[in-house]
Design an enzyme around this catalytic site. Structure first.
Site, mmCIF file in Angstrom:
data_model
loop_
_atom_site.group_PDB
_atom_site.id
_atom_site.type_symbol
_atom_site.label_atom_id
_atom_site.label_comp_id
_atom_site.label_asym_id
_atom_site.label_seq_id
_atom_site.Cartn_x
_atom_site.Cartn_y
_atom_site.Cartn_z
ATOM 1 N N GLN B 259 7.500 23.876 17.226
ATOM 2 C CA GLN B 259 7.980 22.523 16.937
ATOM 3 C C GLN B 259 9.013 22.548 15.814
ATOM 4 O O GLN B 259 10.079 21.950 15.906
ATOM 5 C CB GLN B 259 6.791 21.655 16.526
ATOM 6 C CG GLN B 259 7.099 20.195 16.469
ATOM 7 C CD GLN B 259 7.573 19.702 17.814
ATOM 8 O OE1 GLN B 259 6.990 20.002 18.840
ATOM 9 N NE2 GLN B 259 8.670 18.975 17.814
ATOM 10 N N HIS B 262 12.916 23.295 16.134
ATOM 11 C CA HIS B 262 13.839 22.367 16.799
ATOM 12 C C HIS B 262 14.916 21.855 15.852
ATOM 13 O O HIS B 262 16.088 21.757 16.210
ATOM 14 C CB HIS B 262 13.074 21.154 17.335
ATOM 15 C CG HIS B 262 12.668 21.295 18.765
ATOM 16 N ND1 HIS B 262 13.570 21.362 19.777
ATOM 17 C CD2 HIS B 262 11.447 21.389 19.341
ATOM 18 C CE1 HIS B 262 12.929 21.489 20.936
ATOM 19 N NE2 HIS B 262 11.632 21.520 20.698
ATOM 20 N N GLU B 327 4.034 12.448 19.195
ATOM 21 C CA GLU B 327 4.721 12.726 20.454
ATOM 22 C C GLU B 327 3.922 13.765 21.258
ATOM 23 O O GLU B 327 3.647 13.572 22.429
ATOM 24 C CB GLU B 327 6.119 13.259 20.125
ATOM 25 C CG GLU B 327 6.961 13.553 21.341
ATOM 26 C CD GLU B 327 8.246 14.287 20.972
ATOM 27 O OE1 GLU B 327 8.357 14.772 19.819
ATOM 28 O OE2 GLU B 327 9.129 14.405 21.837
ATOM 29 N N HIS B 328 3.576 14.870 20.595
ATOM 30 C CA HIS B 328 2.784 15.921 21.231
ATOM 31 C C HIS B 328 1.484 16.092 20.457
ATOM 32 O O HIS B 328 1.510 16.222 19.231
ATOM 33 C CB HIS B 328 3.510 17.268 21.185
ATOM 34 C CG HIS B 328 4.908 17.245 21.725
ATOM 35 N ND1 HIS B 328 6.019 17.211 20.904
ATOM 36 C CD2 HIS B 328 5.367 17.241 22.995
ATOM 37 C CE1 HIS B 328 7.112 17.194 21.662
ATOM 38 N NE2 HIS B 328 6.749 17.210 22.929
ATOM 39 N N ASP B 361 7.269 21.796 27.838
ATOM 40 C CA ASP B 361 8.718 21.640 27.646
ATOM 41 C C ASP B 361 9.500 22.112 28.859
ATOM 42 O O ASP B 361 10.608 21.635 29.115
ATOM 43 C CB ASP B 361 9.186 22.449 26.435
ATOM 44 C CG ASP B 361 8.797 21.789 25.122
ATOM 45 O OD1 ASP B 361 8.489 20.582 25.140
ATOM 46 O OD2 ASP B 361 8.801 22.483 24.083
ATOM 47 N N HIS B 420 11.644 -30.230 37.858
ATOM 48 C CA HIS B 420 10.655 -29.267 38.349
ATOM 49 C C HIS B 420 9.590 -30.001 39.175
ATOM 50 O O HIS B 420 9.257 -29.605 40.292
ATOM 51 C CB HIS B 420 9.970 -28.544 37.174
ATOM 52 C CG HIS B 420 10.770 -27.423 36.583
ATOM 53 N ND1 HIS B 420 11.996 -27.600 36.017
ATOM 54 C CD2 HIS B 420 10.494 -26.097 36.476
ATOM 55 C CE1 HIS B 420 12.453 -26.432 35.572
ATOM 56 N NE2 HIS B 420 11.548 -25.497 35.836
#
Lengths: 436, 436
Positions: B259, B262, B327-328, B361, B420
């Site tokens: 991670q 990145h 996220e993960h 991934d 209406h």
């Protein structure tokens, strides 16, 4: 007079493109003002809400209280007449039972390699519902936003509604009570959106904000997007009625006007292959307009944004319908079902002469929060899915990792993400590919 | 050193709240610049794209051509080695078969009153996929965005990718070819987003824009939202690993670093009930860092944003996981499945010691485009649903309208929308309620 177009005209393509591109709203740039209000609410919390409410709504929240007490909601519900209450309850029950069918299913399966894949749906924890004040305060909108959240299982539903001069429509509070809204605060505008997104001393923050509002509310929602989720940015409402010579001109005219009475920026469009129907509808609209309480609004909408489009056949009109991507599409024609099946882009389709859009607005059971301004090309009406989210799940058996590992390592190497490759290699005892 | 927290500390609640609130990105306000670029592309079309590309990417599009010819895509695919091509094909096939299960079902039913309700899903007509250039050009991301669009049935998929100094990574073009992208243009930045949203002489406009990008791209996407649909605004990536004393410190350390490599703004968090595991992971991270090609990036991420949180039990940690809404989420523990079932907020869960996030991934089959920066509280990873939309359908039999009509008229009267009510009354021969 509404615009008149005919697909048989030489200049149709150009005029139709212009018609599609025409703006119905004066776009006011209030981004800087909304940003300043958001920053102020983040800095000063409740005090900022009190100040803005004094300025914009002429109400003293310090005296009246920011939160609407439960007793006030109960009193509002008790104050409405039995017939209206029964109508609200019918609407709520029908919205509930229809939306219950939208609850999504979880999935889990193991493939031939031994990889388990799937997903699980869970509700959002806390949702904020923005409800406009004043004349656009619609109890039906409270139901249409709150009931799907409830069906999704959202444990905390918060409503904000401005109280101009201290007043909130009792019907709006009654609808909130019926729908099971948990907290109601008398605050509106960008300041209410900021409070929902960031929280104040009194209002705990929510995770998602839904509901329509004015330009300040729309700008504020756009700015807090990311910090919280938001629904679509609603524009003025529109209807497109596709009708052949079998249609009742009176029904069509009544429905065009039900749309037009919303707002001077609303839009009503008739697409027909019948010159005779077009003439009768034009006359019926004029006749009915004169007897409407909201004549002025409806007349301005029809005059400035209304349109009658003559086509060779309704089949050939489907391509035009898709380009308009109307929020509401009514089909009054002999083969209405077959025509409906061919449409790709519309928020909702109302099939046949006995399905006026107004039924969908109130008691049909489907949601009346629908994509406007051509956004049905890429978005959907409000549903239970808007109040839930999906967690994906992956589980590899050691053997499965051994089979998939080399390809993952190859791609990690190609992307020069060596630690990615090594995280696989360390488990499979393969030599890492990294460093190339 | 990464931050260390312990739920047993007196100040844990406050320190954890601060940790959640900490920003990992310098937020650059590029809204005005993005707005100016969008306005310019709307006004000058291709000429503006050519000018910005010369300035930002040092490339002459007038000479090279805006569109990447099909022959260039074919050549890119032919140029990659057989093993990488096989890995891309495996990834594509697995993504395709998993996402095929996400195709939503239409619904139609008639209730006891004679009201037919339902919905129909259709694909978006045209989707634009933004792909970053340079070092962050990932073929896996092309597959993860384009394949679900393909599965949804999107008839036109357009990719834009900047060509700094004239170069686009051949793997990115190869992935586009494999995924079946229909058109590729060598342009990036806010100008590419503007071209996708509004169109130019060469690029026909799309209906929805997806894919990650820098601050200019994110600002531009936010600004064109409404004109077109957009996906989420992606922030820096993060992983939270929940591990007990049975976990392998080496596996955990490898995944924290996968991670961290990145981006210096990426975040890796270990939550454990084992002091011993925490100590071993800390040592293993240091050891592995020294051998990583992207050591500098991974080290900065781990030092500035990494965290080790000691908890009393993994069960008690679930509430913290939900607050992070990672996220993960990886779970390395004896009862990983049971723990996973309790989590409410996470983009994706990777269960067990043999499911490194890197598998997800690339070749797991699930989507790697996932909600970042705590947005898993209200949003989901990319799926086939992001490329489709739902049209709701309503049809009343005349009898059904007669039964529902009075309630609709009551609510229309309560909302003072007389037209209406009249649109119902005219069909049911009931006296309109309007005017009260």
């Amino acid at each position: 007079m509404p615009i008149r177009l005919d697909t048989a005209s030489a200049d149709f393509a150009q005029r139709f493109a212009e018609f599609l591109a025409s703006k119905r709203e004066v776009s006011v740039d209030v981004n800087d003002k909304a940003a300043a209000i958001i920053a102020d609410v983040r800095a000063r919390g409740d005090a900022a809400l009190t100040d803005y409410s004094r300025t914009f709504d002429r109400v003293d929240l310090a005296a009246l209280g920011l939160r609407v007490p439960d007793a006030e909601l109960d009193a509002a519900l008790a104050s409405i007449d039995a017939e209206t209450r029964a109508a609200l309850e019918l609407a709520k029950a029908r919205i509930e039972s229809h939306h219950a069918r939208q609850r999504p299913a979880d999935d889990s399966y193991t493939d031939a390699l031994g990889v388990t894949l799937g997903h699980r749906w869970t509700s959002v924890d806390a949702v904020g519902l923005y409800v406009p004040g004043g004349t656009a305060a619609y109890p039906s909108s409270v139901l249409m936003n709150a009931v799907p959240a409830k069906v999704a299982g959202v444990p905390r539903i918060v409503m904000v509604v401005p109280a101009p001069d201290g007043v909130i429509a009792p019907l709006v509070l009654a609808a909130a009570k019926l729908a099971g809204v948990h907290e109601v605060y008398r605050v509106g505008g960008a300041q209410a959106v900021a409070a929902l997104a960031y929280g104040t001393e009194t209002i705990a923050p929510v995770d998602k904000i839904v509901g329509p509002g004015n330009a300040f509310v729309a700008a504020a929602k756009r700015q807090v997007f990311g910090k919280v989720g938001i629904d679509m940015i609603a524009g003025p409402s529109e209807v497109l009625i596709l009708a052949d010579g079998t249609a009742s001109a009176d029904f069509v005219a009544a429905d065009l006007l039900a749309q037009a009475e919303h707002d001077t920026a609303a839009q009503s469009i008739l697409v027909t292959d019948s010159d005779e129907l077009a003439a009768h509808v034009t006359a019926a609209v004029e006749d009915m307009l004169a007897r409407l309480p909201r004549e002025e609004i409806a007349r301005a909408s029809w005059r400035d944004h209304g349109a009658i489009i003559k086509v060779e056949s309704l089949d050939a009109a489907i391509a035009l319908v898709d380009r308009v991507a109307p929020e509401h599409l009514e089909i009054h024609a002999a083969d209405a079902d077959a025509l409906a099946a061919k449409v790709r882009h519309a928020g909702a389709i109302f099939i046949g002469a006995f399905t006026p859009e107004a039924i969908g607005d109130y008691v049909g059971g489907s949601n009346h929060v629908l994509p406007t301004a051509r956004s049905a090309r890429f978005s959907s009406g409000l549903s239970v899915l808007d109040f839930m989210k999906r967690t994906s799940i992956l589980k590899c058996a050691p053997d499965a990792l051994a089979v998939l590992g080399p390809a993952a390592m190859r791609l990690a190497a190609a992307e020069r993400l060596d630690a990615h490759g090594r995280s696989v290699a360390i488990r499979t005892n393969l030599p890492p590919e990294g460093g190339q």
